[in-house]
Design a protein around this motif. Structure first.
Motif, PDB file in Angstrom:
ATOM      1  N   ASN A 286       0.450  -1.298   0.060  1.00 18.13           N
ATOM      2  CA  ASN A 286      -0.286  -0.068  -0.152  1.00 18.13           C
ATOM      3  C   ASN A 286       0.394   1.029   0.226  1.00 18.13           C
ATOM      4  OD1 ASN A 286      -2.665  -1.721   0.115  1.00 18.13           O
ATOM      5  ND2 ASN A 286      -2.348  -1.810   2.485  1.00 18.13           N
ATOM      6  N   CYS A 287       1.691   1.088   0.873  1.00 19.77           N
ATOM      7  CA  CYS A 287       2.893   2.248   0.649  1.00 19.77           C
ATOM      8  C   CYS A 287       3.736   2.630  -0.385  1.00 19.77           C
ATOM      9  CB  CYS A 287       4.079   1.937   2.469  1.00 19.77           C
ATOM     10  SG  CYS A 287       4.843   3.385   1.993  1.00 19.77           S
ATOM     11  N   LEU A 288       3.854   1.598  -1.206  1.00 16.94           N
ATOM     12  CA  LEU A 288       4.292   1.640  -2.382  1.00 16.94           C
ATOM     13  C   LEU A 288       3.447   2.437  -3.365  1.00 16.94           C
ATOM     14  CD1 LEU A 288       6.878  -1.090  -3.025  1.00 16.94           C
ATOM     15  CD2 LEU A 288       7.765   0.547  -2.673  1.00 16.94           C
ATOM     16  N   GLU A 289       2.558   2.286  -3.583  1.00 16.34           N
ATOM     17  CA  GLU A 289       1.430   2.380  -4.286  1.00 16.34           C
ATOM     18  C   GLU A 289       0.894   3.534  -4.306  1.00 16.34           C
ATOM     19  OE1 GLU A 289      -1.987  -0.780  -3.874  1.00 16.34           O
ATOM     20  OE2 GLU A 289      -1.172  -2.263  -4.716  1.00 16.34           O
ATOM     21  N   ASP A 290       1.132   4.131  -2.708  1.00 18.69           N
ATOM     22  CA  ASP A 290       0.310   5.646  -2.965  1.00 18.69           C
ATOM     23  C   ASP A 290       1.650   6.404  -2.751  1.00 18.69           C
ATOM     24  OD1 ASP A 290      -0.791   7.476  -0.885  1.00 18.69           O
ATOM     25  OD2 ASP A 290       0.195   7.825   0.117  1.00 18.69           O
ATOM     26  N   ALA A 291       2.844   5.797  -2.738  1.00 18.86           N
ATOM     27  CA  ALA A 291       4.235   7.240  -3.505  1.00 18.86           C
ATOM     28  C   ALA A 291       4.189   7.237  -5.398  1.00 18.86           C
ATOM     29  CB  ALA A 291       5.739   6.291  -3.102  1.00 18.86           C
ATOM     30  N   GLY A 292       3.368   5.649  -5.384  1.00 22.70           N
ATOM     31  CA  GLY A 292       3.466   5.492  -7.401  1.00 22.70           C
ATOM     32  C   GLY A 292       4.957   5.327  -7.681  1.00 22.70           C
ATOM     33  N   LEU A 293       5.500   4.170  -7.221  1.00 23.37           N
ATOM     34  CA  LEU A 293       6.688   3.907  -7.061  1.00 23.37           C
ATOM     35  C   LEU A 293       6.272   2.225  -6.961  1.00 23.37           C
ATOM     36  CD1 LEU A 293       8.585   5.476  -4.914  1.00 23.37           C
ATOM     37  CD2 LEU A 293       8.649   6.178  -6.781  1.00 23.37           C
ATOM     38  N   SER A 294       7.572   1.479  -7.284  1.00 24.09           N
ATOM     39  CA  SER A 294       8.242   0.032  -8.440  1.00 24.09           C
ATOM     40  C   SER A 294       8.645  -0.689  -6.921  1.00 24.09           C
ATOM     41  CB  SER A 294       7.785  -0.005  -9.434  1.00 24.09           C
ATOM     42  OG  SER A 294       9.667  -0.536  -9.708  1.00 24.09           O
ATOM     43  N   THR A 295       8.524  -2.274  -6.856  1.00 19.43           N
ATOM     44  CA  THR A 295       9.003  -2.515  -5.989  1.00 19.43           C
ATOM     45  C   THR A 295      10.344  -2.961  -6.024  1.00 19.43           C
ATOM     46  OG1 THR A 295       8.673  -4.753  -7.016  1.00 19.43           O
ATOM     47  CG2 THR A 295       7.233  -4.309  -5.699  1.00 19.43           C
ATOM     48  N   ASP A 296      10.770  -2.887  -7.721  1.00 18.17           N
ATOM     49  CA  ASP A 296      12.853  -1.749  -7.949  1.00 18.17           C
ATOM     50  C   ASP A 296      12.690  -0.687  -7.317  1.00 18.17           C
ATOM     51  OD1 ASP A 296      12.773  -4.680  -9.069  1.00 18.17           O
ATOM     52  OD2 ASP A 296      11.632  -3.489 -10.776  1.00 18.17           O
ATOM     53  N   ASP A 297      12.391   0.227  -7.090  1.00 16.11           N
ATOM     54  CA  ASP A 297      12.979   1.374  -6.641  1.00 16.11           C
ATOM     55  C   ASP A 297      12.998   1.566  -5.524  1.00 16.11           C
ATOM     56  OD1 ASP A 297      12.325   2.872  -9.006  1.00 16.11           O
ATOM     57  OD2 ASP A 297      10.119   2.623  -8.453  1.00 16.11           O
ATOM     58  N   GLY A 324      10.587  -9.945  -4.349  1.00 12.53           N
ATOM     59  CA  GLY A 324      10.948 -11.342  -5.315  1.00 12.53           C
ATOM     60  C   GLY A 324      12.139 -11.199  -4.977  1.00 12.53           C
ATOM     61  N   GLU A 325      13.013 -11.643  -5.926  1.00 16.90           N
ATOM     62  CA  GLU A 325      14.563 -11.611  -6.201  1.00 16.90           C
ATOM     63  C   GLU A 325      14.834 -10.026  -5.716  1.00 16.90           C
ATOM     64  OE1 GLU A 325      16.786 -13.644  -6.813  1.00 16.90           O
ATOM     65  OE2 GLU A 325      14.459 -14.734  -6.722  1.00 16.90           O
ATOM     66  N   HIS A 326      14.273  -8.789  -5.782  1.00 21.92           N
ATOM     67  CA  HIS A 326      15.289  -7.883  -5.465  1.00 21.92           C
ATOM     68  C   HIS A 326      15.816  -7.423  -3.954  1.00 21.92           C
ATOM     69  CE1 HIS A 326      15.971  -3.517  -5.956  1.00 21.92           C
ATOM     70  NE2 HIS A 326      14.721  -3.038  -5.188  1.00 21.92           N
ATOM     71  N   ALA A 327      14.422  -8.255  -3.358  1.00 19.19           N
ATOM     72  CA  ALA A 327      14.611  -8.130  -1.882  1.00 19.19           C
ATOM     73  C   ALA A 327      16.377  -8.400  -1.099  1.00 19.19           C
ATOM     74  CB  ALA A 327      14.110  -9.118  -1.505  1.00 19.19           C
ATOM     75  N   PHE A 328      16.955  -8.952  -2.352  1.00 21.07           N
ATOM     76  CA  PHE A 328      17.908  -9.423  -2.325  1.00 21.07           C
ATOM     77  C   PHE A 328      19.347  -8.488  -2.198  1.00 21.07           C
ATOM     78  CE2 PHE A 328      16.000 -13.698  -3.436  1.00 21.07           C
ATOM     79  CZ  PHE A 328      15.543 -13.449  -1.359  1.00 21.07           C
ATOM     80  N   ASP A 329      18.834  -7.662  -2.960  1.00 21.21           N
ATOM     81  CA  ASP A 329      19.936  -6.400  -3.367  1.00 21.21           C
ATOM     82  C   ASP A 329      19.926  -5.239  -2.941  1.00 21.21           C
ATOM     83  OD1 ASP A 329      20.683  -7.620  -6.035  1.00 21.21           O
ATOM     84  OD2 ASP A 329      18.472  -7.443  -6.907  1.00 21.21           O
ATOM     85  N   ILE A 330      18.725  -5.301  -1.601  1.00 17.23           N
ATOM     86  CA  ILE A 330      18.598  -3.976  -0.873  1.00 17.23           C
ATOM     87  C   ILE A 330      19.428  -4.271   0.934  1.00 17.23           C
ATOM     88  CG2 ILE A 330      16.867  -3.660  -2.306  1.00 17.23           C
ATOM     89  CD1 ILE A 330      15.436  -3.916   0.582  1.00 17.23           C
ATOM     90  N   GLN A 331      19.096  -2.976   1.008  1.00 16.90           N
ATOM     91  CA  GLN A 331      19.981  -3.657   2.417  1.00 16.90           C
ATOM     92  C   GLN A 331      18.578  -2.978   3.587  1.00 16.90           C
ATOM     93  OE1 GLN A 331      24.199  -3.910   1.638  1.00 16.90           O
ATOM     94  NE2 GLN A 331      23.180  -3.368   3.801  1.00 16.90           N
ATOM     95  N   ILE A 332      18.366  -3.806   4.186  1.00 15.99           N
ATOM     96  CA  ILE A 332      17.646  -4.137   5.277  1.00 15.99           C
ATOM     97  C   ILE A 332      18.235  -3.955   6.353  1.00 15.99           C
ATOM     98  CG2 ILE A 332      15.997  -4.656   3.820  1.00 15.99           C
ATOM     99  CD1 ILE A 332      16.236  -7.123   4.845  1.00 15.99           C
ATOM    100  N   ASN A 333      17.824  -3.210   7.718  1.00 11.56           N
ATOM    101  CA  ASN A 333      18.390  -2.938   8.982  1.00 11.56           C
ATOM    102  C   ASN A 333      17.172  -3.312  10.308  1.00 11.56           C
ATOM    103  OD1 ASN A 333      17.852  -0.770   8.595  1.00 11.56           O
ATOM    104  ND2 ASN A 333      19.631   0.027   9.261  1.00 11.56           N
ATOM    105  N   SER A 334      17.060  -3.324  11.611  1.00  9.45           N
ATOM    106  CA  SER A 334      16.854  -3.226  12.595  1.00  9.45           C
ATOM    107  C   SER A 334      17.018  -2.065  13.753  1.00  9.45           C
ATOM    108  CB  SER A 334      16.024  -3.914  13.152  1.00  9.45           C
ATOM    109  OG  SER A 334      15.135  -3.273  14.863  1.00  9.45           O
ATOM    110  N   THR A 335      17.141  -0.400  13.350  1.00  5.16           N
ATOM    111  CA  THR A 335      17.778   0.377  14.662  1.00  5.16           C
ATOM    112  C   THR A 335      17.414  -0.477  16.054  1.00  5.16           C
ATOM    113  OG1 THR A 335      15.978   1.798  13.874  1.00  5.16           O
ATOM    114  CG2 THR A 335      18.215   2.131  12.908  1.00  5.16           C
TER     115      THR A 335
END
Length: 414
Positions: A286-297, A324-335
């Motif tokens: 929902n957040c991505l749709e609100d921003a008008g962006l795709s998962t690859d962004d 999808g596969e893009h999940a493995f290309d991004i940096q995720i974290n928990s502060t």
């Protein structure tokens, strides 16, 4: 109707790892833990004897004695963060229509310390005599009231309460009000001060807190196989959200654009996440749709990542499903591995971290990782133990609350 753009022009924070935004960010990048033995009350007989407290906070350094007595610690922390953000933004430096400046806040609990003190005081005497400031100090909506009175801001003013998603919901509400032209500027934040006997005792009774009393600094260990619950934190954060043209006209420094806000409900359980991460998946979608962006962004996600056995798995699975596969290309974290869980203040404090990630091109680490959890996909990059330099153009921040409340905000480089 064309929606207006919303940008960030200031921020302030008081947290377990820094008493202003600069200290907070530097501590995150360096991977400092804010966990330590509890000092705010005697926790000797509690299952959990440590927390992430705000350090070296003296209310009398910020308020006169008479003012301080009228405020719960929750409100004191909130006002300190708001003052920093207002000063940082420079909104008071020129002409400002204060009728179009709002204050929207988030707090999951409100003045718990005040409630505890007053009720226990009455119970110990059997005389129904209460402080006349009991109710005004306790209620969750009083912090934005104080902030508006201090500055004379007459715009929208209220508090959102959605447990740990509270201040993220405040950000989303603020965004929508500015987009619709209902305000030019909103001082948006959240605060929480629940490191009290009833706060710790209540979460202990739910078996939600880590009990790693022998090693508090490593107790918050999101995604680690041996995680045993979250570490309770306290603090406050504030961001100044402003209509883009308004900010440009006054020559403001713009730090990021708030492009997306998503909400969803797990509709599953009072405290446990949906086992398949359905709500987490929907809120990010929902957040991505609100921003008008795709998962690859997406370049970066600051995860809810509380260090609970079920929550970390559900959220990780939701990210994999969404990206999808893009999940493995991004940096995720928990502060939260450093700050602990600031409950209702978590959303805005972690949004500030995401904004700084965009500004400086550094993703703070998820500290305290020792053992992989075989139930979590090892291809996901959780930025374990060491910060990583990365050009982040799109950053998301997830916040989920008891009751199945989910909120996600998305910021972009301007």
């Amino acid at each position: 109707m064309e929606l207006k753009r919303v940008v960030v022009t200031g921020f302030g924070a008081i947290t377990p790892v820094g008493n202003n935004a600069k200290e907070f960010w530097e501590s995150l990048v360096q991977g400092r833990s804010g966990a330590a033995p509890i000092t705010l009350f005697d926790a000797t007989n509690f299952k959990t004897q440590f927390a992430c407290e705000v350090k070296h906070f003296d209310p009398l350094a910020h308020f006169d004695k008479k003012e301080a007595k009228k405020m719960d610690r929750n409100t004191q922390l909130g006002i300190v963060a708001a003052r920093e953000a207002v000063a940082h933004s420079g909104i008071l430096d020129g002409e400002l229509d204060k009728n179009r400046v709002g204050v929207i806040w988030g707090s999951g609990i409100g003045g718990l310390e005040t409630f505890e003190k007053e009720v226990l005081g009455w119970a110990n005497t059997d005389i129904p005599r209460f402080n006349p400031f009991f109710i005004p100090k306790m209620i969750a909506d009083i912090t934005p009231g104080h902030i508006s009175m201090e500055y004379g801001f007459h715009g929208p003013n209220y508090t959102t309460v959605s447990a740990c998603a509270s201040s993220a919901n405040a950000i989303i509400d603020s965004k929508m009000l500015i987009q619709l032209g209902k305000a030019d500027v909103i001082v948006c934040g959240g605060s929480e001060a629940a490191v009290t006997a009833s706060g710790v005792g209540g979460f202990n009774a739910m078996m939600a807190l880590s009990t790693r009393n022998d090693d508090p600094t490593t107790a918050s260990r999101p995604f680690d196989k041996d995680r045993d619950g979250f570490v309770l934190g306290e603090g406050a954060g504030t961001i100044i959200l402003e209509e883009y043209e308004h900010a440009i006209k006054r020559g403001a420094t713009i730090y990021a654009e708030l492009k997306g806000g998503g909400m969803s409900a797990d509709a599953h359980h009072m405290t446990a996440p949906h086992p398949e991460g359905l709500g987490a998946y929907l809120v990010m979608k929902n957040c991505l749709e609100d921003a008008g962006l795709s998962t690859d962004d997406v370049d970066h996600i600051n995860m809810h990542g509380t260090s609970t056995p079920l929550g970390d798995i559900a959220e990780s699975n939701a990210i994999s499903k969404l990206l999808g596969e893009h999940a493995f290309d991004i940096q995720i974290n928990s502060t939260k591995s450093m700050t602990g869980h600031l409950l209702g203040a978590a959303g805005v404090v972690e949004a500030i971290a995401a904004i700084h990630t965009i500004i400086y091109g550094i993703v703070p680490p998820t500290i305290n990782h020792f053992t992989d959890d075989e139930k979590i996909d090892p291809r996901l990059n959780f930025t374990f133990n060491t910060a990583v330099e990365k050009d982040v153009k799109v950053a998301m921040s997830n916040t989920f609350g008891f009751g199945g409340h989910n909120a996600c905000v998305l910021f972009t480089k301007i």
